[in-house]
Design a protein around this motif. Structure first.
Motif, mmCIF file in Angstrom:
data_model
loop_
_atom_site.group_PDB
_atom_site.id
_atom_site.type_symbol
_atom_site.label_atom_id
_atom_site.label_comp_id
_atom_site.label_asym_id
_atom_site.label_seq_id
_atom_site.Cartn_x
_atom_site.Cartn_y
_atom_site.Cartn_z
ATOM 1 N N ILE A 80 -11.798 -0.822 -1.225
ATOM 2 C CA ILE A 80 -11.378 0.429 -1.451
ATOM 3 C C ILE A 80 -9.751 0.782 -0.584
ATOM 4 O O ILE A 80 -8.803 1.267 -0.747
ATOM 5 N N ALA A 81 -9.966 -0.148 0.911
ATOM 6 C CA ALA A 81 -9.145 0.620 1.082
ATOM 7 C C ALA A 81 -7.620 -0.320 1.064
ATOM 8 O O ALA A 81 -6.319 0.218 1.169
ATOM 9 N N TRP A 82 -7.660 -1.557 0.195
ATOM 10 C CA TRP A 82 -6.778 -1.716 -0.181
ATOM 11 C C TRP A 82 -6.107 -0.747 -1.407
ATOM 12 O O TRP A 82 -4.526 -0.762 -1.524
ATOM 13 N N LEU A 83 -6.661 -0.265 -2.561
ATOM 14 C CA LEU A 83 -6.680 0.264 -3.222
ATOM 15 C C LEU A 83 -5.993 1.347 -2.583
ATOM 16 O O LEU A 83 -4.074 2.171 -3.411
ATOM 17 N N VAL A 84 -6.164 2.232 -1.865
ATOM 18 C CA VAL A 84 -5.703 2.992 -0.911
ATOM 19 C C VAL A 84 -4.261 2.476 -0.314
ATOM 20 O O VAL A 84 -3.560 3.619 -0.580
ATOM 21 N N ASP A 85 -3.971 1.963 0.038
ATOM 22 C CA ASP A 85 -2.662 0.738 0.757
ATOM 23 C C ASP A 85 -1.535 1.376 0.189
ATOM 24 O O ASP A 85 -0.729 1.384 -0.108
ATOM 25 N N TRP A 86 -1.990 0.144 -0.827
ATOM 26 C CA TRP A 86 -1.208 0.385 -2.883
ATOM 27 C C TRP A 86 -0.742 1.711 -2.532
ATOM 28 O O TRP A 86 0.758 2.150 -3.032
ATOM 29 N N ARG A 132 6.687 0.543 9.844
ATOM 30 C CA ARG A 132 6.913 1.723 9.691
ATOM 31 C C ARG A 132 6.576 2.259 8.824
ATOM 32 O O ARG A 132 6.149 3.749 8.788
ATOM 33 N N VAL A 133 5.785 1.477 7.673
ATOM 34 C CA VAL A 133 5.287 2.399 6.599
ATOM 35 C C VAL A 133 3.815 2.188 6.994
ATOM 36 O O VAL A 133 3.030 3.958 6.706
ATOM 37 N N PHE A 134 3.255 1.689 7.390
ATOM 38 C CA PHE A 134 2.355 1.545 8.043
ATOM 39 C C PHE A 134 1.587 1.692 9.354
ATOM 40 O O PHE A 134 0.206 1.895 9.548
ATOM 41 N N ARG A 174 -11.477 -8.206 10.836
ATOM 42 C CA ARG A 174 -11.957 -6.948 10.189
ATOM 43 C C ARG A 174 -11.672 -6.990 8.445
ATOM 44 O O ARG A 174 -10.974 -8.212 8.536
ATOM 45 N N LEU A 175 -11.264 -5.742 7.158
ATOM 46 C CA LEU A 175 -10.649 -6.352 6.369
ATOM 47 C C LEU A 175 -9.086 -6.723 6.180
ATOM 48 O O LEU A 175 -8.275 -6.008 7.254
ATOM 49 N N LEU A 176 -8.731 -7.543 5.650
ATOM 50 C CA LEU A 176 -7.208 -8.020 6.317
ATOM 51 C C LEU A 176 -6.984 -7.065 5.168
ATOM 52 O O LEU A 176 -6.569 -6.590 4.109
ATOM 53 N N ARG A 177 -5.748 -6.728 5.791
ATOM 54 C CA ARG A 177 -4.434 -5.695 5.160
ATOM 55 C C ARG A 177 -3.854 -6.165 4.697
ATOM 56 O O ARG A 177 -2.716 -7.542 4.999
ATOM 57 N N TYR A 178 -2.101 -5.137 4.247
ATOM 58 C CA TYR A 178 -0.896 -5.747 4.059
ATOM 59 C C TYR A 178 -0.373 -5.619 5.395
ATOM 60 O O TYR A 178 -0.028 -6.409 5.492
ATOM 61 N N ARG A 179 -0.412 -4.749 6.712
ATOM 62 C CA ARG A 179 0.110 -4.991 7.399
ATOM 63 C C ARG A 179 0.074 -6.006 8.366
ATOM 64 O O ARG A 179 0.939 -6.332 9.138
ATOM 65 N N ASP A 180 -1.764 -6.754 7.817
ATOM 66 C CA ASP A 180 -1.133 -7.929 8.621
ATOM 67 C C ASP A 180 -0.225 -9.266 7.625
ATOM 68 O O ASP A 180 -0.380 -10.368 8.741
ATOM 69 N N PHE A 201 11.159 -10.868 8.314
ATOM 70 C CA PHE A 201 10.542 -9.634 9.490
ATOM 71 C C PHE A 201 10.707 -8.724 8.512
ATOM 72 O O PHE A 201 11.024 -7.850 9.290
ATOM 73 N N PHE A 202 12.549 -8.954 7.624
ATOM 74 C CA PHE A 202 12.350 -7.646 6.927
ATOM 75 C C PHE A 202 11.191 -7.092 5.950
ATOM 76 O O PHE A 202 10.986 -5.594 6.684
ATOM 77 N N LEU A 203 10.674 -7.777 5.870
ATOM 78 C CA LEU A 203 8.863 -7.212 5.609
ATOM 79 C C LEU A 203 8.248 -7.083 6.061
ATOM 80 O O LEU A 203 7.768 -5.083 6.640
ATOM 81 N N ARG A 204 8.338 -7.284 7.442
ATOM 82 C CA ARG A 204 7.153 -7.600 8.334
ATOM 83 C C ARG A 204 7.266 -5.657 8.554
ATOM 84 O O ARG A 204 6.832 -5.032 9.063
ATOM 85 N N GLY A 205 8.952 -5.666 9.398
ATOM 86 C CA GLY A 205 9.068 -4.230 9.778
ATOM 87 C C GLY A 205 8.849 -2.678 8.343
ATOM 88 O O GLY A 205 8.518 -2.066 9.567
ATOM 89 N N LYS A 206 9.298 -3.638 7.480
ATOM 90 C CA LYS A 206 8.932 -2.451 6.752
ATOM 91 C C LYS A 206 7.618 -1.967 6.511
ATOM 92 O O LYS A 206 7.066 -0.429 6.326
ATOM 93 N N LEU A 207 6.356 -3.201 6.283
ATOM 94 C CA LEU A 207 4.974 -3.042 6.784
ATOM 95 C C LEU A 207 4.518 -2.369 7.845
ATOM 96 O O LEU A 207 3.906 -1.306 8.051
#
Length: 419
Positions: free
Chosen positions: A149-155, A386-388, A293-299, A378-384
């Protein structure tokens, strides 16, 4: 603020193999793997029967009709109350991959149907059309089974924060780690999300990829045995989304990344004839030691350059799609669309997060970076980042509250999955 949530029912029609022959696959028996029979839908006639959004007709949508049925003769509809025979238009699957539909002509007073097919009859409630809930909204849609569910919430968090999406239609394909109510409660708490529908979609999905014996080549006709996903897309379009402003068709492990800050989503639809826009994908893998912990987008921010494996996804304006258009996984047939440059927008496919594809659990394992194969974005890394950013209230590892009502949340399932 908590979103408005809705409990939605389906009206399925099921083939009784004691009275009618079950559906048979197109794929030859010699090419079927061990999992094929379990994941092929032998018995569903219709996934759901519901009123269309303009109210003048009822739609019955299902897999491709079993080949031994004559669609014009062997399937009939009556108004249950009056007994009146109702005219119905058969709308066959395009290429056998979009599912079949019947459009039944009935006035607003018809609340139940008697469906006759072969040697069976079934009494079916006509479900309401819920497109008014999503009128004018930007809607996220997906289908998942047991994705944390953490992935669904992040999404949902990401797309709400980045692009102003404010509603979710989520199909749960028989999850056992949690309940539909759990997902509904979690998504309702995402800031910016105002309307949430989470409904069960308990149908067999996606028979596994098959190969031609002795050659190892993929047997592409297998797509004609896999309707539950494409038919799900038509179901969501016609029962929920006909009046939505914009719809994203993507999976839980996919985020839309805007690379051109001057090109807004609205600009992509500047041509009034454009019904949908398609984004190419980039594959995001894990190149680090997994966290405790659970792997997340931000990782994740490493790209694997693999031109042969692309999973494009799209945005669509439903009101620009003609009635004979058909929504599919990666495109829309018979509606005008445009491919968007990856310099402007791209689908970041976080392949390391996928749990729903059988046999691919190793995707989360570390892949040592290799020159010419992997590179950091690194563009993706910076965006994630910032968003998270946790200072902005980004979601932590989601876990269910302990409820007063033991039927509200399935705590034991969570303890088993994450404990």
């Amino acid at each position: 603020m908590t979103a408005a949530t809705f409990d939605v029912a389906l009206s399925p029609v099921v083939i009784d193999p004691r009275l009618n022959r079950a559906r048979t696959p197109i794929l030859p028996a010699v090419a079927r793997g061990r999992e094929f029979e379990r994941r092929f839908d032998h018995l569903t006639l219709f996934y759901d029967v519901f009123r269309e959004h303009q109210g003048a007709s009822i739609l019955a949508i299902g897999p491709h009709l079993p080949s031994h049925f004559d669609p014009e003769v062997d399937v009939q509809f009556q108004d249950l109350t009056s007994g009146q025979q109702l005219a119905a238009q058969y709308l066959p699957s395009r290429g056998h991959i979009h599912g079949d539909m019947y459009r039944v002509m009935a006035d607003a007073n018809t609340s139940a149907l008697l469906v006759s097919f072969g040697n069976q009859q079934a009494v079916i409630a006509v479900q309401p059309n819920l497109s008014s809930l999503f009128a004018g909204r930007r809607v996220l849609t997906n289908r998942a089974q047991n994705d944390p569910i953490a992935w669904l919430v992040d999404w949902a968090w990401f797309h709400a924060r980045e692009f102003g999406f404010d509603a979710v239609v989520h199909y749960d394909n028989g999850s056992t780690a949690y309940s539909v109510e759990d997902v509904r409660l979690a998504l309702a708490g995402v800031p910016g999300i105002e309307v949430v529908v989470v409904l069960p979609w308990p149908y067999p999905m996606e028979p596994p990829h098959a190969t031609i014996p002795a050659t190892g080549e993929l047997f592409w006709h297998q797509l004609k045995d896999r309707w539950a996903e494409s038919a799900r897309l038509e179901h969501q379009r016609r029962r929920f989304l006909e009046r939505a402003d914009l719809v994203l068709v993507a999976d839980t492990d996919e985020l839309i990344i805007q690379r051109n800050p001057r090109l807004r989503i609205d600009d992509l639809f500047g041509n009034a004839e454009t019904a949908w826009v398609r984004f190419d994908s980039e594959i995001i893998v894990n190149t680090a030691v997994l966290p405790d912990r659970l792997l997340r987008y931000r990782d994740l921010f490493w790209i694997r350059d693999e031109p042969a494996f692309k999973t494009p996804k799209y945005l669509v304006k439903p009101d620009r799609c003609p009635d004979d258009a058909r929504w599919w996984l990666h495109d829309i047939a018979w509606a005008p669309g445009v491919d968007i440059s990856s310099d402007d927008y791209v689908v970041a496919h976080f392949i390391a997060l996928t749990t729903g594809w059988g046999g691919k659990g190793s995707r989360a394992e570390k892949q040592p970076p290799a020159p010419g194969i992997h590179h950091p974005d690194f563009f993706l890394r910076g965006k994630l980042a910032r968003v998270f950013d946790e200072r902005s209230g980004a979601p932590a590892d989601w876990s269910p509250p302990i409820p007063d009502n033991p039927h509200l949340l399935r705590k034991d399932a969570y303890d088993t999955e994450y404990g």
